[in-house]
Motif scaffolding. Structure first.
Motif, PDB file in Angstrom:
ATOM      1  N   LEU A   1      37.457  17.814  -0.908  1.00  7.99           N
ATOM      2  CA  LEU A   1      36.223  18.568  -0.693  1.00  7.99           C
ATOM      3  C   LEU A   1      36.291  19.940  -1.337  1.00  7.99           C
ATOM      4  O   LEU A   1      35.454  20.301  -2.152  1.00  7.99           O
ATOM      5  N   ASP A   2      37.314  20.727  -0.976  1.00  3.30           N
ATOM      6  CA  ASP A   2      37.480  22.068  -1.519  1.00  3.30           C
ATOM      7  C   ASP A   2      38.887  22.201  -2.100  1.00  3.30           C
ATOM      8  O   ASP A   2      39.716  21.300  -1.977  1.00  3.30           O
ATOM      9  N   PHE A   3      39.157  23.327  -2.743  1.00  2.28           N
ATOM     10  CA  PHE A   3      40.483  23.523  -3.323  1.00  2.28           C
ATOM     11  C   PHE A   3      41.567  23.568  -2.248  1.00  2.28           C
ATOM     12  O   PHE A   3      42.718  23.247  -2.501  1.00  2.28           O
ATOM     13  N   GLN A   4      41.174  23.993  -1.041  1.00  2.00           N
ATOM     14  CA  GLN A   4      42.125  24.072   0.060  1.00  2.00           C
ATOM     15  C   GLN A   4      42.434  22.704   0.660  1.00  2.00           C
ATOM     16  O   GLN A   4      43.294  22.595   1.526  1.00  2.00           O
ATOM     17  N   GLU A   5      41.692  21.682   0.228  1.00  2.67           N
ATOM     18  CA  GLU A   5      41.898  20.296   0.652  1.00  2.67           C
ATOM     19  C   GLU A   5      41.721  20.112   2.159  1.00  2.67           C
ATOM     20  O   GLU A   5      42.383  19.274   2.788  1.00  2.67           O
ATOM     21  N   THR A   6      40.796  20.858   2.762  1.00  3.01           N
ATOM     22  CA  THR A   6      40.635  20.807   4.218  1.00  3.01           C
ATOM     23  C   THR A   6      39.928  19.556   4.705  1.00  3.01           C
ATOM     24  O   THR A   6      40.066  19.174   5.866  1.00  3.01           O
ATOM     25  N   ARG A   7      39.086  18.954   3.851  1.00  2.00           N
ATOM     26  CA  ARG A   7      38.259  17.810   4.262  1.00  2.00           C
ATOM     27  C   ARG A   7      37.450  18.144   5.515  1.00  2.00           C
ATOM     28  O   ARG A   7      37.206  17.286   6.363  1.00  2.00           O
ATOM     29  N   HIS A   8      37.011  19.414   5.598  1.00  2.00           N
ATOM     30  CA  HIS A   8      36.133  19.855   6.691  1.00  2.00           C
ATOM     31  C   HIS A   8      34.779  20.202   6.114  1.00  2.00           C
ATOM     32  O   HIS A   8      34.640  21.131   5.307  1.00  2.00           O
ATOM     33  N   SER A   9      33.759  19.436   6.519  1.00  2.00           N
ATOM     34  CA  SER A   9      32.402  19.683   6.053  1.00  2.00           C
ATOM     35  C   SER A   9      31.661  20.557   7.057  1.00  2.00           C
ATOM     36  O   SER A   9      31.770  20.356   8.269  1.00  2.00           O
ATOM     37  N   LYS A  10      30.871  21.484   6.532  1.00  2.00           N
ATOM     38  CA  LYS A  10      30.053  22.345   7.393  1.00  2.00           C
ATOM     39  C   LYS A  10      28.694  21.730   7.713  1.00  2.00           C
ATOM     40  O   LYS A  10      27.892  22.343   8.417  1.00  2.00           O
ATOM     41  N   LEU A  11      28.461  20.541   7.229  1.00  2.00           N
ATOM     42  CA  LEU A  11      27.217  19.835   7.571  1.00  2.00           C
ATOM     43  C   LEU A  11      27.261  19.402   9.035  1.00  2.00           C
ATOM     44  O   LEU A  11      28.307  18.962   9.532  1.00  2.00           O
ATOM     45  N   LYS A  12      26.133  19.510   9.710  1.00  2.00           N
ATOM     46  CA  LYS A  12      26.112  19.140  11.130  1.00  2.00           C
ATOM     47  C   LYS A  12      24.795  18.498  11.559  1.00  2.00           C
ATOM     48  O   LYS A  12      24.491  18.443  12.748  1.00  2.00           O
ATOM     49  N   SER A  13      24.023  17.999  10.579  1.00  2.00           N
ATOM     50  CA  SER A  13      22.831  17.233  10.955  1.00  2.00           C
ATOM     51  C   SER A  13      23.245  15.984  11.725  1.00  2.00           C
ATOM     52  O   SER A  13      22.566  15.551  12.664  1.00  2.00           O
ATOM     53  N   ILE A  14      24.367  15.388  11.304  1.00  2.00           N
ATOM     54  CA  ILE A  14      24.992  14.322  12.084  1.00  2.00           C
ATOM     55  C   ILE A  14      26.025  14.995  12.966  1.00  2.00           C
ATOM     56  O   ILE A  14      26.915  15.687  12.481  1.00  2.00           O
ATOM     57  N   ASN A  15      25.907  14.826  14.280  1.00  2.00           N
ATOM     58  CA  ASN A  15      26.783  15.544  15.204  1.00  2.00           C
ATOM     59  C   ASN A  15      27.142  14.671  16.399  1.00  2.00           C
ATOM     60  O   ASN A  15      26.705  13.515  16.498  1.00  2.00           O
ATOM     61  N   ALA A  16      27.919  15.254  17.307  1.00  2.00           N
ATOM     62  CA  ALA A  16      28.414  14.484  18.449  1.00  2.00           C
ATOM     63  C   ALA A  16      27.299  13.989  19.350  1.00  2.00           C
ATOM     64  O   ALA A  16      27.478  13.013  20.079  1.00  2.00           O
ATOM     65  N   GLU A  17      26.140  14.633  19.305  1.00  2.00           N
ATOM     66  CA  GLU A  17      25.027  14.236  20.169  1.00  2.00           C
ATOM     67  C   GLU A  17      24.223  13.065  19.583  1.00  2.00           C
ATOM     68  O   GLU A  17      23.687  12.245  20.327  1.00  2.00           O
ATOM     69  N   ASN A  18      24.148  12.965  18.240  1.00  2.00           N
ATOM     70  CA  ASN A  18      23.274  11.938  17.662  1.00  2.00           C
ATOM     71  C   ASN A  18      24.000  10.912  16.795  1.00  2.00           C
ATOM     72  O   ASN A  18      23.362  10.027  16.218  1.00  2.00           O
ATOM     73  N   VAL A  19      25.333  11.002  16.692  1.00  2.00           N
ATOM     74  CA  VAL A  19      26.057  10.113  15.787  1.00  2.00           C
ATOM     75  C   VAL A  19      25.880   8.648  16.164  1.00  2.00           C
ATOM     76  O   VAL A  19      26.005   7.748  15.323  1.00  2.00           O
ATOM     77  N   GLY A  20      25.544   8.384  17.417  1.00  2.00           N
ATOM     78  CA  GLY A  20      25.299   7.011  17.831  1.00  2.00           C
ATOM     79  C   GLY A  20      24.127   6.366  17.113  1.00  2.00           C
ATOM     80  O   GLY A  20      23.964   5.140  17.160  1.00  2.00           O
ATOM     81  N   LYS A  21      23.291   7.171  16.452  1.00  2.00           N
ATOM     82  CA  LYS A  21      22.136   6.644  15.721  1.00  2.00           C
ATOM     83  C   LYS A  21      22.462   6.320  14.257  1.00  2.00           C
ATOM     84  O   LYS A  21      21.569   5.940  13.499  1.00  2.00           O
ATOM     85  N   LEU A  22      23.724   6.482  13.881  1.00  2.00           N
ATOM     86  CA  LEU A  22      24.082   6.176  12.493  1.00  2.00           C
ATOM     87  C   LEU A  22      23.793   4.710  12.181  1.00  2.00           C
ATOM     88  O   LEU A  22      24.093   3.806  12.983  1.00  2.00           O
ATOM     89  N   GLY A  23      23.240   4.490  11.003  1.00  2.00           N
ATOM     90  CA  GLY A  23      23.010   3.139  10.515  1.00  2.00           C
ATOM     91  C   GLY A  23      23.296   3.086   9.031  1.00  2.00           C
ATOM     92  O   GLY A  23      23.370   4.117   8.350  1.00  2.00           O
ATOM     93  N   LEU A  24      23.460   1.901   8.526  1.00  2.00           N
ATOM     94  CA  LEU A  24      23.772   1.748   7.107  1.00  2.00           C
ATOM     95  C   LEU A  24      22.591   2.185   6.257  1.00  2.00           C
ATOM     96  O   LEU A  24      21.459   1.751   6.477  1.00  2.00           O
ATOM     97  N   SER A  25      22.854   3.040   5.276  1.00  2.00           N
ATOM     98  CA  SER A  25      21.855   3.371   4.267  1.00  2.00           C
ATOM     99  C   SER A  25      21.938   2.369   3.120  1.00  2.00           C
ATOM    100  O   SER A  25      20.949   1.781   2.718  1.00  2.00           O
ATOM    101  N   TRP A  26      23.155   2.164   2.595  1.00  2.00           N
ATOM    102  CA  TRP A  26      23.378   1.168   1.544  1.00  2.00           C
ATOM    103  C   TRP A  26      24.859   0.831   1.455  1.00  2.00           C
ATOM    104  O   TRP A  26      25.704   1.576   1.948  1.00  2.00           O
ATOM    105  N   SER A  27      25.146  -0.282   0.834  1.00  2.00           N
ATOM    106  CA  SER A  27      26.533  -0.623   0.503  1.00  2.00           C
ATOM    107  C   SER A  27      26.552  -1.274  -0.860  1.00  2.00           C
ATOM    108  O   SER A  27      25.577  -1.911  -1.278  1.00  2.00           O
ATOM    109  N   THR A  28      27.670  -1.098  -1.571  1.00  2.00           N
ATOM    110  CA  THR A  28      27.808  -1.620  -2.929  1.00  2.00           C
ATOM    111  C   THR A  28      29.191  -2.217  -3.102  1.00  2.00           C
ATOM    112  O   THR A  28      30.192  -1.586  -2.736  1.00  2.00           O
TER     113      THR A  28
END
Length: 700
Positions: A58-85
């Motif tokens: 993700l970054d040069f520091q290799e943290t693999r920590h995203s600051k995105l939070k539209s998907i969060n602990a409260e709504n992650v149960g609503k995740l569904g497949l967008s696409w697969s290839t």
């Protein structure tokens, strides 16, 4: 006339490619615009909001920590497949998808690069570096690739056969390629993802199991010309040293062992990180070659820079400092596992550190400004060493270097943590670490010669140089795998998620208080980052070893993971009854995509009916170990990974094995021809061992 025809043909190809891309939603011009500005500065700027995933970690520091939070602990149960290839791959898939402004780049096995429309998953182009399939046996750990680097309209991939390729990010056309292997007589490979620092593409190589000398090389981004190369171990001491770091290292090796004939090892096949403020890069180094230190350096010694994290200047390759985690490595305890950079408060003082959990089972916190040791704490059971002293040296168990008897190494050479990336969440202060244990007993070989075929010595007829026998007695440890949430300041585990198998995927953590990880038993899971509570999961048709990425497009957050079971453990073992091909899955909130059907494995039946001589079984065992073991596992005992277990093969295959193996019938699948390596009589003995073992385990 010929030139006009050639130009017309090129124009026709260009029109076809552009038309094809337009039909799928992105033109080469749009792809060029999306990736042209990706460089060091844009990766630094992206860290503020992390809307793209522009680099392997993700970054040069290799943290693999995203600051995105539209998907969060409260709504992650609503995740569904967008696409697969589908990646149309049946071997291991280890890549983290790179996503930049709606374009995804991901690699499959055999180093094949796929460019996808991130909105739909449709393929825009595919680049096959044409790795010769008969090269497959020259690597220890499956024909895998961990991904690409993108810089100013170019995509860089290190191919399995050791060539670094530069590809036009918009069209998939090769721009240049360079051979990174300095000695083609040795079995070098590339499986890691390149990085780009200071207008240079950085890549290391693998091969220490076979006998090579480790190095990392910087190539000019524009034309592939070599800028510098730094070696991790010294060469022949009768020749001039490359630099002062090699002169210092040579003092820690015993020349009586002539380590330079087997290369010495120390290959830098995976981890890198970079601190732009300090202008220092960090790279993990590998194991010794051969593994057994008594053979490569009989008088002992630390054998620098094996099992270390080394700081270098990215502009010149100049050595800065290092911390050696496993002095005098004797157990294949590589330090090539994921290195990440963080700023922590320790004992009330702010510290710039690197965090590291290598194979040897200790979690390290090291000052990245000067490589000063801060702490090392076991994160799993360790029997080779119990702790580290104040100077940062391990206090070893006296029996760990047993010279003439079996020793069960815990962790084993498979590692308490292998290459599967970990992640760090500054909000929770926790590192999310794929931990594991895989049993192995090592016993030193008393008489060893470089490149000698020794029946009973693992894979020695295919060039492996280890200096150990394995599992001459049964291990006592049971295999396990878990996700560990580790506090690097308090030096303790905060929570754990247990799994049915080792070899689970890398992790991703987000500002939405989430941790994502794929598992060996074919699930993709989201956890509460603070508590470890599982919040969502979905089956993905195959064991997962790669790490996911997350990104934002048109104001919507997505999570992607590349799936495909494999790697050194995954070649022989599995934890699923499904066998889906390599595939990329992308999820979003309220996604309505249809999951692809699960592909069930055919029922396995032990082979029977192949005639053999009982007296051939014992010599066949030794030959099987020296030619087949680490790919096919123990016949009828291991259940087979992405390579078939020969105890469950068809009788016709075993009956025809002499002809098939000696004529290269399976080369296109990555298996070498054994012509010149085995005689027909020896193949017959191997078949006797396979059928005899199947007959022996059938009643059980």
């Amino acid at each position: 006339m010929r030139k006009r025809l050639w130009a017309a043909a090129l124009a026709a190809v260009a029109v076809f490619c552009i038309s094809d891309l337009r039909a799928q939603g992105l033109t080469p011009e749009q792809m060029k615009a999306a990736t042209a500005s990706t460089n060091e500065q844009s990766i630094i700027q992206n860290r503020e909001a992390t809307k793209n995933w522009p680099s392997y970690g993700l970054d040069f520091q290799e943290t693999r920590h995203s600051k995105l939070k539209s998907i969060n602990a409260e709504n992650v149960g609503k995740l569904g497949l967008s696409w697969s290839t589908s990646l149309e791959s049946r071997r291991g898939v280890e890549a983290t998808p790179i996503v930049i402004n709606g374009v995804m780049y991901v690699t499959a096995s055999w180093s094949v690069v796929h460019a996808l429309d991130a909105r739909t998953g449709k393929e825009l182009w595919r680049y096959d570096p044409q790795v010769p399939k008969d090269y497959g046996y020259k690597g220890c750990c499956d024909v895998v690739n961990r991904g690409v680097a993108v810089h100013e309209g170019k995509v860089y991939v290190g191919a399995y056969d050791g060539f670094l390729h530069a590809i036009d990010a918009a069209t998939g056309k090769m721009l240049w390629k360079v051979d990174t292997i300095e000695n083609r007589a040795m079995s070098y490979t590339i499986t890691g993802a390149p990085r780009v620092y200071k207008n240079a593409v950085l890549i290391g190589n693998g091969g220490a199991e076979f006998g090579v000398r480790g190095y990392i090389t910087a190539y000019n981004v524009a034309d592939g010309k070599q800028k510098w190369r730094w070696y991790s171990v010294p060469g022949d001491p009768s020749k001039p040293f490359e630099d002062k770091s090699m002169e210092a290292a040579a003092k820690t090796w015993d020349p009586a062992g002539k380590w330079w004939l087997a290369g010495g090892g120390g290959t830098m096949w995976d981890s890198m990180a970079y601190d732009p403020e300090l202008d220092i890069m960090y790279v993990g180094t590998g194991n010794g070659s051969p593994w057994n230190r008594d053979l490569r350096s009989p008088a002992g010694g630390d054998n620098l820079y094996l099992g270390s994290v080394v700081a270098l200047k990215p502009e010149t390759g100049e050595y800065v400092c290092h911390h050696q985690q496993t002095p005098g490595d004797n157990w294949d305890y590589t330090s090539t596992q994921h290195v990440l950079l963080a700023d922590l408060t320790i004992n009330g003082q702010p510290r710039k550190v690197w965090l590291h959990a290598p194979k040897n089972g200790f979690f390290y916190v090291i000052d990245r400004t000067n490589c000063q040791f801060i702490s090392a704490t076991p994160f799993v059971e360790t029997t080779w060493a119990k702790e580290y002293d104040e100077k940062g040296r391990p206090i070893e168990n006296p029996g760990a270097r047993a010279k003439d008897k079996p020793w069960e190494t815990i962790p084993s050479a498979y590692g308490a943590h292998n290459w599967h990336p970990m992640s760090f969440n500054p909000d929770t202060g926790l590192v999310y670490l794929p931990a594991q244990g895989i049993p192995l007993v090592q016993q030193p070989v008393q008489q060893w010669q470089y490149n000698e075929h020794r029946p009973g010595s693992a894979m020695s007829n295919l060039g492996w140089n280890l200096g150990f026998l394995f599992n001459t007695v049964d291990p006592t440890m049971k295999p396990y795998g878990h996700l560990s949430a580790w506090d690097p300041v308090a030096k303790k585990e905060v929570w754990r998620a247990n799994y049915v198998s080792p070899w689970n995927g890398g992790t991703l953590t987000t500002a939405g208080n989430l941790v994502f990880q794929g598992t060996a038993d074919g699930r993709f899971i989201a956890y509460n980052a603070k508590t470890g509570e599982p919040l969502w999961q979905t089956p993905v048709g195959s064991g997962v070893v790669a790490a996911p990425s997350t990104w934002e497009l048109d104001g919507e957050q997505y999570v992607s993971v590349a799936v495909g079971w494999g790697g050194v453990y995954g070649q022989m073992q599995r934890a699923t009854e499904t066998a889906g091909p390599g595939r990329v899955y992308t999820f979003k909130l309220d996604g309505k995509g249809t999951m692809p059907p699960l592909v069930q494995r055919a029922p396995a039946e032990l082979v029977k009916g192949v005639a053999y001589k009982p007296e051939d079984v014992a010599p066949g065992l030794g030959l099987y170990v020296s030619n087949c073991l680490f790919c096919h596992g123990v016949p009828g005992v291991n259940n087979g990974g992405n390579i078939p277990n020969l105890g469950f093969t068809k009788a016709e295959v075993l009956k025809n094995s002499p002809e098939l193996l000696l004529n290269g019938a399976f080369v296109e699948g990555g298996m070498p021809t054994f012509k010149g390596k085995l005689t027909e009589a020896q193949v017959t003995q191997i078949v006797a061992f396979i059928q005899g073992t199947a007959d022996a385990v059938r009643p059980k």
